[in-house]
Design a protein around this motif. Structure first.
Motif, PDB file in Angstrom:
ATOM      1  N   ILE B 146       0.352  -0.550  -8.967  1.00 44.77           N
ATOM      2  CA  ILE B 146       0.488  -1.669  -8.028  1.00 44.77           C
ATOM      3  C   ILE B 146      -0.406  -2.825  -8.457  1.00 44.77           C
ATOM      4  CG2 ILE B 146       0.179  -2.437  -5.639  1.00 44.77           C
ATOM      5  CD1 ILE B 146       0.717   0.381  -4.717  1.00 44.77           C
ATOM      6  N   THR B 147       0.212  -3.952  -8.806  1.00 46.21           N
ATOM      7  CA  THR B 147      -0.549  -5.170  -9.109  1.00 46.21           C
ATOM      8  C   THR B 147       0.035  -6.337  -8.316  1.00 46.21           C
ATOM      9  OG1 THR B 147       0.813  -5.453 -11.096  1.00 46.21           O
ATOM     10  CG2 THR B 147      -1.374  -4.518 -11.398  1.00 46.21           C
ATOM     11  N   THR B 148       0.432  -6.037  -7.098  1.00 49.55           N
ATOM     12  CA  THR B 148       0.899  -7.094  -6.191  1.00 49.55           C
ATOM     13  C   THR B 148      -0.305  -7.636  -5.426  1.00 49.55           C
ATOM     14  OG1 THR B 148       1.157  -5.574  -4.347  1.00 49.55           O
ATOM     15  CG2 THR B 148       3.042  -5.816  -5.819  1.00 49.55           C
ATOM     16  N   ALA B 152       0.973  -6.954   0.010  1.00 51.53           N
ATOM     17  CA  ALA B 152       2.194  -6.234  -0.349  1.00 51.53           C
ATOM     18  C   ALA B 152       1.904  -4.812  -0.829  1.00 51.53           C
ATOM     19  CB  ALA B 152       2.948  -7.008  -1.437  1.00 51.53           C
ATOM     20  N   ALA B 153       0.623  -4.455  -0.930  1.00 50.28           N
ATOM     21  CA  ALA B 153       0.271  -3.179  -1.566  1.00 50.28           C
ATOM     22  C   ALA B 153       0.810  -1.967  -0.806  1.00 50.28           C
ATOM     23  CB  ALA B 153      -1.246  -3.073  -1.721  1.00 50.28           C
ATOM     24  N   GLN B 154       0.607  -1.960   0.519  1.00 51.33           N
ATOM     25  CA  GLN B 154       1.022  -0.775   1.276  1.00 51.33           C
ATOM     26  C   GLN B 154       2.541  -0.586   1.266  1.00 51.33           C
ATOM     27  OE1 GLN B 154      -1.098   1.665   2.944  1.00 51.33           O
ATOM     28  NE2 GLN B 154       0.890   2.656   2.717  1.00 51.33           N
ATOM     29  N   THR B 155       3.264  -1.682   1.461  1.00 49.67           N
ATOM     30  CA  THR B 155       4.727  -1.531   1.475  1.00 49.67           C
ATOM     31  C   THR B 155       5.248  -1.158   0.093  1.00 49.67           C
ATOM     32  OG1 THR B 155       4.975  -3.915   1.155  1.00 49.67           O
ATOM     33  CG2 THR B 155       5.118  -3.127   3.397  1.00 49.67           C
ATOM     34  N   THR B 156       4.596  -1.689  -0.942  1.00 51.73           N
ATOM     35  CA  THR B 156       4.984  -1.305  -2.298  1.00 51.73           C
ATOM     36  C   THR B 156       4.767   0.182  -2.506  1.00 51.73           C
ATOM     37  OG1 THR B 156       4.439  -3.497  -3.164  1.00 51.73           O
ATOM     38  CG2 THR B 156       4.529  -1.695  -4.742  1.00 51.73           C
ATOM     39  N   ASN B 170      -3.617   1.843  -7.891  1.00 51.89           N
ATOM     40  CA  ASN B 170      -3.579   0.624  -7.086  1.00 51.89           C
ATOM     41  C   ASN B 170      -4.688  -0.351  -7.479  1.00 51.89           C
ATOM     42  OD1 ASN B 170      -3.292  -1.234  -4.888  1.00 51.89           O
ATOM     43  ND2 ASN B 170      -4.914  -0.112  -3.830  1.00 51.89           N
ATOM     44  N   PHE B 171      -4.299  -1.558  -7.875  1.00 50.97           N
ATOM     45  CA  PHE B 171      -5.280  -2.574  -8.246  1.00 50.97           C
ATOM     46  C   PHE B 171      -5.567  -3.553  -7.114  1.00 50.97           C
ATOM     47  CE2 PHE B 171      -4.023  -1.139 -12.421  1.00 50.97           C
ATOM     48  CZ  PHE B 171      -5.212  -1.192 -13.132  1.00 50.97           C
ATOM     49  N   ALA B 172      -4.787  -3.510  -6.058  1.00 51.17           N
ATOM     50  CA  ALA B 172      -5.036  -4.421  -4.943  1.00 51.17           C
ATOM     51  C   ALA B 172      -6.292  -3.976  -4.212  1.00 51.17           C
ATOM     52  CB  ALA B 172      -3.831  -4.435  -4.005  1.00 51.17           C
ATOM     53  N   PRO B 173      -7.080  -4.937  -3.741  1.00 49.44           N
ATOM     54  CA  PRO B 173      -8.375  -4.589  -3.161  1.00 49.44           C
ATOM     55  C   PRO B 173      -8.281  -4.143  -1.711  1.00 49.44           C
ATOM     56  CG  PRO B 173      -8.123  -6.960  -3.206  1.00 49.44           C
ATOM     57  CD  PRO B 173      -6.860  -6.390  -3.797  1.00 49.44           C
ATOM     58  N   ASP B 188     -10.779  -1.014  -7.961  1.00 52.21           N
ATOM     59  CA  ASP B 188     -11.081  -2.260  -7.295  1.00 52.21           C
ATOM     60  C   ASP B 188     -12.061  -3.081  -8.134  1.00 52.21           C
ATOM     61  OD1 ASP B 188     -11.979  -4.260  -5.652  1.00 52.21           O
ATOM     62  OD2 ASP B 188     -11.952  -3.022  -3.856  1.00 52.21           O
ATOM     63  N   LEU B 189     -11.510  -4.019  -8.882  1.00 50.21           N
ATOM     64  CA  LEU B 189     -12.341  -4.794  -9.802  1.00 50.21           C
ATOM     65  C   LEU B 189     -13.360  -5.639  -9.053  1.00 50.21           C
ATOM     66  CD1 LEU B 189      -9.866  -6.086 -12.520  1.00 50.21           C
ATOM     67  CD2 LEU B 189     -10.627  -3.799 -12.023  1.00 50.21           C
TER      68      LEU B 189
END
Ligand SMILES: NC(=O)c1ccc[n+]([C@@H]2O[C@H](COP(=O)([O-])OP(=O)(O)OC[C@H]3O[C@@H](n4cnc5c(N)ncnc54)[C@H](O)[C@@H]3O)[C@@H](O)[C@H]2O)c1
Ligand SMILES: NC(=O)c1ccc[n+]([C@@H]2O[C@H](COP(=O)([O-])OP(=O)(O)OC[C@H]3O[C@@H](n4cnc5c(N)ncnc54)[C@H](O)[C@@H]3O)[C@@H](O)[C@H]2O)c1
Lengths: 204, 204
Positions: B146-148, B152-156, B170-173, B188-189
């Motif tokens: 996931i890089t949205t 949008a992360a959860q729905t993706t 998952n890359f979304a924070p 989480d960058l």
DNA sequence: GTAACGCTGTGATAAAATTCACAACGGCTA
DNA sequence: TAGCCGTTGTGAATTTTATCACAGCGTTAC
């Protein structure tokens, strides 16, 4: 001294607080926070205790109070960072971080490839690596981000340290050696992906 | 059952072995491996013991033997992955991963923005998100990246799981919730960078 | 031959991280 | 008022992870 694991979670909680405040939520219970952070209520309470935060047994924790205590612990002032290696990953990071964190500001980027230097990318000035020492000293940069190919990672780290940088975030998939007193964090996307593959295979 | 921490290190050791083999090194001692992996000799020996590997006290461990045992444990067969969110970070990952890991192959990428779909980027075909379910089923994809944006992360993730994906990176924070049986790893960058800032501030 | 060396393999131990479990408390109901 | 409920704060227990420390062995030196 608060442990690294706890600190990581405090950063996460802080971000969640920002969201809750936007939504005008005033109080949270430990189990709600646990849900939001994929943790356990006991873990949350332990973390908050470590942070010296106290709540009410009937209402939970005061969101604004939490937030300001987190700010106190986590963000004393902005620190400046320099990124070395303006490739695909480096550029993604440059595009993302401006105004993303209250703790860090990327102020300069460096590359050995002269076609990428002496410009402004996403608002950040780029220089030839030879200028690293000078720029770091002049602008009081204390953090370094390595997004060079793996063979250049160690020498890049060495130059950063000579230039006076105190902490390094390394994206190259090799361990980087640093002297005591320098903080190094390696983020190895390849290993993360491989770990994913490994643990997705069987039920766990 | 080998612990997650150990598995991570085994992946690292395996990569180091590949390098050593290229350099025609035949044997390594635990302290050499420890140096290369920023670990301790005791840790290395413990890991290798856990992996059921045995060495010789005079020569150390046989590099080729290590490598093949790692392959055995870490599973040599490739798993297919799909990436959702072809933005700055997504593209960096697409550019990087082809032929990088023996464990994972990215075979498709998805975006909601039609200007980014129905093309080939870095050798990987891109589709509209609406095709996720179909493509995942057809090509037997088991991993999702996931890089949205964070909203949008959860729905993706939900769509991925419906489509039959077994593990997500998952890359979304934001924390993403998944049902039991699905492996989720969040990278989480932002938190990494903030942790860097925190721990660089004072000597540790 | 035998003594000395350096490394492995591993039980024992320590340290770190997490979870348990429950007393104490505040608020609600009647 | 008294009783109940759900939550906090936290010592204690547990689980996980890393380190210690040393017996035992192959190799080398003499
Ligand atoms: N792109 C990804 O998604 C990804 C994923 C995992 C790991 N990584 C790691 O991140 C690093 C960067 O990846 P990338 O895809 O951006 O690579 P890239 O090749 O696109 O970029 C590397 C950049 O570093 C510059 N460079 C090379 N040597 C240098 C030196 N000595 N000093 C300064 N700059 C130098 C190059 O000119 C180039 O601009 C690599 O180590 C890679 O292994 C990247
Ligand atoms: N770029 C970085 O270095 C960086 C660093 C830390 C975290 N992140 C996180 O990674 C994620 C991506 O970052 P980015 O910089 O690549 O962002 P970006 O805006 O460049 O890319 C996001 C992409 O996702 C697509 N998208 C949006 N909603 C979608 C949906 N519902 N389904 C499918 N695709 C959708 C967009 O069209 C866009 O192409 C973000 O969550 C960000 O917080 C990025």
């Amino acid at each position: 001294m608060i442990s690294a694991k706890t600190i990581e979670r405090l950063f996460l909680y802080r971000r969640l607080m920002t969201d809750l405040i936007k939504r005008d939520t005033r109080f949270v219970f430990s189990h709600e926070l646990a849900n939001m952070s994929q943790s356990s209520p006991a873990q949350v309470r332990r973390d908050l205790m470590t942070a010296g935060i106290t709540g009410s047994s009937s209402r939970g924790y005061d969101v604004v109070n939490l937030k300001s205590r987190f700010d106190e612990i986590l963000h004393s002032s902005v620190q400046k960072a320099a990124l070395v290696g303006i490739g695909n990953l480096g550029r993604a990071i440059l595009s993302y971080f401006p105004h993303r964190s209250p703790a860090v500001e990327i102020v300069a980027a460096f590359d050995s490839d002269s076609s990428k230097t002496d410009r402004i990318i996403h608002g950040i000035r780029t220089y030839a690596v030879d200028n690293l020492d000078q720029v770091v000293h002049q602008t009081d940069v204390s953090l370094g981000i390595i997004t060079t190919p793996k063979d250049a990672a160690q020498t890049t780290a060495d130059s950063m340290i000579v230039a006076g940088i105190r902490g390094i975030l390394n994206f190259a998939p090799v361990p980087v050696r640093v002297p005591a007193g320098i903080f190094i964090e390696s983020l190895d996307l390849t290993t993360s992906l491989e770990k994913l593959a490994y643990f997705s295979r069987r039920p766990h």
